[in-house]
Write a protein that holds these residues in place. Structure first.
Motif, mmCIF file in Angstrom:
data_model
loop_
_atom_site.group_PDB
_atom_site.id
_atom_site.type_symbol
_atom_site.label_atom_id
_atom_site.label_comp_id
_atom_site.label_asym_id
_atom_site.label_seq_id
_atom_site.Cartn_x
_atom_site.Cartn_y
_atom_site.Cartn_z
ATOM 1 N N PHE A 1 -5.051 2.375 -2.298
ATOM 2 C CA PHE A 1 -4.879 1.619 -3.628
ATOM 3 C C PHE A 1 -3.549 2.245 -4.367
ATOM 4 O O PHE A 1 -2.986 1.589 -5.178
ATOM 5 N N ALA A 2 -3.345 3.581 -4.160
ATOM 6 C CA ALA A 2 -2.235 4.030 -4.714
ATOM 7 C C ALA A 2 -0.994 3.262 -4.268
ATOM 8 O O ALA A 2 0.205 3.289 -4.877
ATOM 9 N N CYS B 1 -13.970 3.981 -8.129
ATOM 10 C CA CYS B 1 -13.987 5.240 -7.319
ATOM 11 C C CYS B 1 -14.544 6.431 -8.430
ATOM 12 O O CYS B 1 -15.357 7.163 -7.831
ATOM 13 N N VAL C 1 -12.120 8.189 2.688
ATOM 14 C CA VAL C 1 -12.122 8.115 1.125
ATOM 15 C C VAL C 1 -10.863 8.184 0.668
ATOM 16 O O VAL C 1 -10.011 7.439 -0.042
ATOM 17 N N VAL C 2 -10.071 9.520 1.265
ATOM 18 C CA VAL C 2 -8.804 9.603 0.906
ATOM 19 C C VAL C 2 -7.733 8.593 1.159
ATOM 20 O O VAL C 2 -6.853 8.304 0.606
ATOM 21 N N GLY D 1 -5.131 -1.509 -9.870
ATOM 22 C CA GLY D 1 -5.351 -0.122 -9.915
ATOM 23 C C GLY D 1 -6.456 0.433 -10.656
ATOM 24 O O GLY D 1 -7.253 1.452 -10.179
ATOM 25 N N LEU D 2 -6.509 -0.150 -11.778
ATOM 26 C CA LEU D 2 -7.660 0.468 -12.920
ATOM 27 C C LEU D 2 -8.924 0.127 -12.397
ATOM 28 O O LEU D 2 -9.928 1.041 -12.204
ATOM 29 N N VAL E 1 -8.140 5.652 -1.088
ATOM 30 C CA VAL E 1 -7.398 6.026 -2.471
ATOM 31 C C VAL E 1 -6.003 5.658 -2.177
ATOM 32 O O VAL E 1 -5.460 5.165 -3.186
ATOM 33 N N SER F 1 -0.704 -5.140 -11.179
ATOM 34 C CA SER F 1 -0.820 -3.854 -10.394
ATOM 35 C C SER F 1 -1.815 -3.136 -11.191
ATOM 36 O O SER F 1 -2.649 -2.031 -10.605
ATOM 37 N N THR F 2 -1.837 -2.885 -12.418
ATOM 38 C CA THR F 2 -2.530 -1.998 -13.323
ATOM 39 C C THR F 2 -3.948 -2.511 -13.398
ATOM 40 O O THR F 2 -5.017 -1.839 -13.072
ATOM 41 N N VAL G 1 -0.728 0.017 -6.229
ATOM 42 C CA VAL G 1 -0.107 0.452 -7.442
ATOM 43 C C VAL G 1 1.363 0.920 -7.593
ATOM 44 O O VAL G 1 2.207 0.166 -8.301
ATOM 45 N N TRP G 2 1.748 1.485 -6.432
ATOM 46 C CA TRP G 2 3.154 1.955 -6.503
ATOM 47 C C TRP G 2 4.072 0.791 -6.175
ATOM 48 O O TRP G 2 5.071 0.719 -6.910
ATOM 49 N N LEU H 1 4.150 -1.428 -9.116
ATOM 50 C CA LEU H 1 4.970 -0.845 -10.444
ATOM 51 C C LEU H 1 6.480 -0.805 -10.024
ATOM 52 O O LEU H 1 7.389 -0.967 -10.708
ATOM 53 N N ALA I 1 -9.950 -0.013 -9.194
ATOM 54 C CA ALA I 1 -10.087 0.715 -8.022
ATOM 55 C C ALA I 1 -10.416 2.061 -8.391
ATOM 56 O O ALA I 1 -11.405 2.810 -8.213
ATOM 57 N N ALA I 2 -9.869 2.626 -9.460
ATOM 58 C CA ALA I 2 -9.636 3.979 -10.110
ATOM 59 C C ALA I 2 -11.233 3.850 -10.877
ATOM 60 O O ALA I 2 -11.892 5.203 -10.643
#
Lengths: 398, 564
Positions: free
Chosen positions: A277-278, A315, A270-271, A308-309, A274, A304-305, A281-282, A285, A311-312
């Motif tokens: 996806f981070a 999750c 899981v980490v 990212g959104l 995540v 990207s957003t 996004v990184w 951006l 995914a966030a």
């Protein structure tokens, strides 16, 4: 002309997630469907990669030129889905448009188009962005049409994402914060009414607030999702060895695929998911921050957003931090339209980054591509040779 | 970072991007990881539920053992079969599914559709179908349709020794015959297996199948003393005999007199008792066949069969009734009383012996006591105490009326005559072997008691051989090359309302072959033969047919010119 240089970390992250998705979709569906679901999942990926390659070649600028007709087209699709019998319903919602053997979810295309449109309009009105009627109202109005049509389906999840995308893009573009706060004041009662007046949204909210209490009914899926994470522990039970897919977590291959990751690959899986996806996004951006053209910058932020959104929020739902929405996990979940649209979005994002890399690696500023019409007049450095060549830069081959 | 301000306000936008990144996404990622960590590491209740909710236990009985004849051929076996079921809630296109299923299973489409729309979550469509049909159903890959492996009990030949073999219920429990009597041995052990189950609680079929593969817990095989070939001959001869005599049914039994083993036991329906094993469950009056035992007892007390007795010209009034013969016999030797089956002669012999000695003699032959044969529901017949008989009762008992015995009891009494005087326990099971091949039990010759001396038995066999001579009551029992002996009988069936039924008769013939050192005892009973009530007419030919085959099977030496 050198070959376009793409952001390798971004590609690595995206392909890792796609790979994870292939494994987990097969793990979740193999027992019941053999390779059938896996096959259509891989087909969606192939189509998505083809679209990504196509959009990469086309580039953001030529997309921008078509933004108004495409926006009208996609709103028409949304309207067809929500308001006509062409919309195919599943589970009480009309989210799909059936075209022959194909079923597409216009909301996924709409998100992409809306991002391009918002980047376009906000870049165009950038000087007067703080003026309510010029910089604020038009994007809000267009977005509202899409939101209303999405709510009509109903697709509360994508409506929320679209509103959040609008807010973030307005914020980045420099809208007066007052307008945003004001909008929040207007939107909050509307959202409250939408939730409390829809029985299924309200029961989802109740379920979300106390999954143990509602674990046999409204919160069954979410509760079993939490069980998956608890069962997976640190390292998981192993790929394919999970039992939660045996009907305990419905839609295990779809919106709740992270629960499968949690059970079979554990907290570590899981980490890592995540983190991937981070990473996307990184890198996305980062591309936005390095951009020297406002349209491309805002587009990179929006794309990207959006990923990212998505995914966030997914999750967050699966981990019961948010009420159930009905949104897939981008790049991982089974689901054709979302996969295709997300890969397409990444194709555009990669192109924006690739053009920057070319810029910084080019010895002469004179050969620099001119990203867009609007930016040209604001270029502080560089002498433009031929605008027509610039517009075709990476494709035409000067 | 080599990104100079590209346009006015770009610096502010870059800062706001960082703000969005840090606050929105930074917050999201931290919250998600924190939440996932909490769930994975600090929620033991979730972990426990996750581990228990998919764990199930299934129990089933392993494969039932086979029933075999003494050559080892299977008579009843458990066959793996597939049962087709539907989970109506999972079915996609109902009409299409019903159509395909109906076509594959050969069922009416409406019937399948009717089950498909059932509000239940699990419905059987067809149980105990063939594995091939099950495979065809699986090949359709229909959603919500599945097959389950179930064992079906099958007899290898329909109607073959079915009374002995018996039957099992749908749930695999022995209900009659050997299946009932040896159910604990035949039945597979109860197997428990931990399985995976889905959210509905349904065990995952694949795991069950895997666990079933080793047959360690399968039931034991029961091998009968039944000889397949002799049984077949008995079934055929009985079927023809019943038809020829226009009887309601019949029984044919073949016993090896040396061991007491039942080599064949055929029954045709409508014998008293219906589908049960009439041979052990129905007491029948022995009729004139009993005269053989009477003579055995009389010979033991020193009867000289050359002496003569007056047979009263066919009618002997006694206190309580009149004893009659079919023929108006005058003076007969005792030997001819047996050969011609004179009731009056037999009555006089019984009177000469006395009720006490007669009753105790019959008890020695096994009357009034169950034989202890390994078949369910055996009855003992009735043998009243001597003091209850009276003059007429003793007279009629002397020719087999007023007492009753099961066919198997009578067979064992005749076996004693055939084997030199020993009453044996009848054997129906030769051995029991575990599924692993271990011999759990084997039958052995069990002598109940000696009834006759070898000399008396030999002389009685010689006397009974005269019955099948020309002029005797059963020349139809003769077999070419095999000397035979026996005794006919005709008994009136007890009327359910008391007394005797006027036309309900049982014609019988019990005999053995060869006369010297007999290898087989054969008994035939025909129920209500319309053609003739005489055993010598309708039962004796059936006897002959069976002996002909059985003698060959048992390699009885052919005597040139012997027999017929």
């Amino acid at each position: 002309m050198t070959t376009p240089r793409i952001d390798r970390l971004l590609v690595l992250a995206a392909l890792s997630l796609v790979g994870l998705g292939i494994v987990m979709v097969y793990s979740a569906t193999g027992l019941a469907f053999g390779a059938e679901r896996l096959g259509s999942h891989v087909t969606s990926i192939a189509v998505g990669l083809a679209l990504a390659a196509l959009l990469f070649r086309i580039g953001p600028d030529r997309l921008r030129r078509l933004v108004i007709p495409m926006l009208i087209g996609v709103i028409a699709l949304l309207a067809l889905t929500a308001l006509t019998p062409l919309g195919a319903s599943a589970g009480g919602a009309r989210r799909w448009l059936r075209i022959g053997p194909l079923q597409i979810q216009p909301a996924e295309i709409a998100k992409l188009m809306l991002v391009i449109y918002l980047a376009h309009i906000l870049a165009k009105k950038r000087e007067r962005i703080r003026q309510f009627l010029v910089g604020f109202l038009p994007p809000v109005a267009i977005t509202s049409i899409a939101v209303v049509l999405l709510l009509r389906q109903p697709d509360f999840g994508n409506a929320v994402i679209v509103v959040l995308l609008l807010a973030i893009l307005l914020f980045v573009a420099g809208t007066k914060l007052n307008y945003l706060f004001l909008s929040l004041l207007v939107a909050a009662p509307v959202a409250y009414a939408l939730i409390t007046q829809s029985s299924y949204r309200f029961s989802r909210l109740k379920a979300f607030l106390d999954p143990w209490q509602h674990r046999q009914d409204d919160a069954y899926q979410v509760f079993q999702s939490l069980v998956s994470f608890g069962k997976g522990g640190l390292w998981g039970v192993g790929v394919g060895a999970g039992h939660q897919k045996l009907g305990f977590v419905p839609e295990a291959h779809n919106d709740f695929i992270l629960a499968m990751v949690g059970e079979e690959l554990g907290l570590v899986g899981v980490v890592v998911t995540v983190a991937l996806f981070a990473l996307i996004v990184w890198r996305g951006l980062r591309i936005a921050r390095r951009e020297q053209d406002p349209f491309r910058m805002l587009l990179a932020v929006g794309l990207s957003t959006a990923v990212g959104l998505g995914a966030a929020i997914n999750c967050g739902v699966v981990l019961a931090l948010l009420p159930t929405k009905g949104l897939p996990l981008p790049l991982v979940s089974y689901g054709g339209s979302a996969m295709v649209a997300t890969l397409g979005a990444l194709g555009v994002l990669l192109r924006i980054g690739a053009d920057q890399l070319r810029e910084s690696s080019m010895p002469s500023v004179g050969a620099r591509e001119t990203p867009s019409r609007e930016s040209r007049s604001f270029e502080s450095v560089g002498v433009l040779t031929h605008p027509s060549v610039g517009a075709h830069g990476p494709l035409g081959g000067t | 970072m080599v990104t100079p301000s590209a346009f006015p306000g770009s610096r502010g936008m870059r800062i706001r991007i960082v703000v969005v990144h840090a606050i929105v996404f930074g917050g999201c990622w931290i919250a998600l990881v924190a939440r996932a960590t909490t769930l994975a590491a600090f929620e033991p209740a979730l972990r426990e539920l996750g581990e228990t909710q998919s764990a199930g236990v299934v129990t089933w009985d392993d494969r039932r053992g086979a029933i075999r004849d003494r050559q080892g051929n299977s008579l009843a076996v458990s066959v793996e079969s597939d049962s087709v079921f539907i989970r109506p809630f999972d079915v996609g296109d109902r009409e299409a599914t019903a159509g395909l299923l109906a076509q594959t299973l050969g069922l009416p489409a409406e019937e399948v559709l009717g089950r498909l729309v059932s509000p239940r979550s699990f419905v059987w469509v067809k149980r105990f179908t063939s594995l091939a049909e099950g495979a065809r159903v699986r090949a359709l890959r229909l959603r919500g349709v599945g097959t389950a492996s179930e064992a079906r009990r099958a007899v290898t030949r329909a109607g073959f020794a079915d009374a002995v073999i018996g039957s099992v219920t749908v749930d695999g429990v022995g209900a009659s015959g050997i299946e009932q009597r040896f159910d604990p041995e035949l039945r597979g052990k109860r197997v428990r297996a931990a399985v995976l189950r889905d959210a509905r609680g349904t065990p995952m079929a694949s795991r069950v199948g895997d666990a079933r593969a080793p047959a360690i817990a399968a039931g034991s095989d029961v091998t009968l003393t039944i000889d397949g070939e002799i049984q077949f001959a008995a079934e055929e001869a009985l079927r023809e005999g019943v038809k020829a005599a226009t009887a309601k049914g019949g029984i044919a039994i073949v016993v090896d007199p040396g061991s007491g083993a039942i080599l064949a036991l055929a029954e045709r329906s409508a014998m008293p008792g219906g589908t049960r094993i009439a041979a052990v469950q129905t007491p029948i009056e022995p009729g004139s066949t009993l005269k053989a035992l009477l003579f055995g007892l009389a010979l033991s007390t020193g009867l000289d069969v050359r002496e003569t007795v007056f047979c009263e010209r066919g009618e002997m009034p006694l206190s309580g009734g009149v004893v009659r013969d079919d023929h108006r016999f005058g003076w007969l030797t005792w030997a001819d009383v047996l050969k011609l089956s004179s009731n009056i002669g037999a009555a006089k012999l019984g009177r000469r012996m006395g009720a006490e000695r007669f009753v105790s003699g019959l008890a020695a032959f096994g009357f009034g006591a169950a034989t202890d044969v390994d078949l369910p529901g055996e009855v003992a017949g009735s043998l009243r105490a001597a003091r209850d008989w009276g003059e007429f009762g003793l007279a009629t008992a002397s020719f087999g009326q007023g007492i009753s015995a099961t066919p198997v009891q009578l067979m064992m009494a005749f076996s004693a005559i055939a084997n030199g005087g020993e009453l044996l326990t009848p054997q129906i099971v030769a051995r029991i072997d575990s599924a692993a091949g271990e011999r759990l039990w084997a039958s052995s010759r069990r002598v109940v008691r000696r009834v006759l001396s070898a000399d008396v038995a030999r002389e009685l066999r010689r006397l009974l051989a005269r019955v099948v001579e020309q002029g005797g009551t059963a020349p139809a029992a003769r077999v070419r090359g095999v000397p035979v002996a026996g005794k006919t009988g005709t008994s009136q069936k007890p009327d359910p309302e008391g007394g005797y039924s006027s036309d309900g008769r049982i014609a019988s013939f019990v005999g053995f072959a060869p006369v010297v050192e007999p290898k087989l005892v054969v008994g035939i009973w025909l129920d209500e033969p319309q053609k003739s009530p005489y055993g010598g007419v309708v039962a004796a030919p059936v006897f002959a047919k069976i002996v002909e085959v059985a003698a060959r099977v048992l390699a009885v030496p052919v005597v040139p010119g012997g027999g017929d």
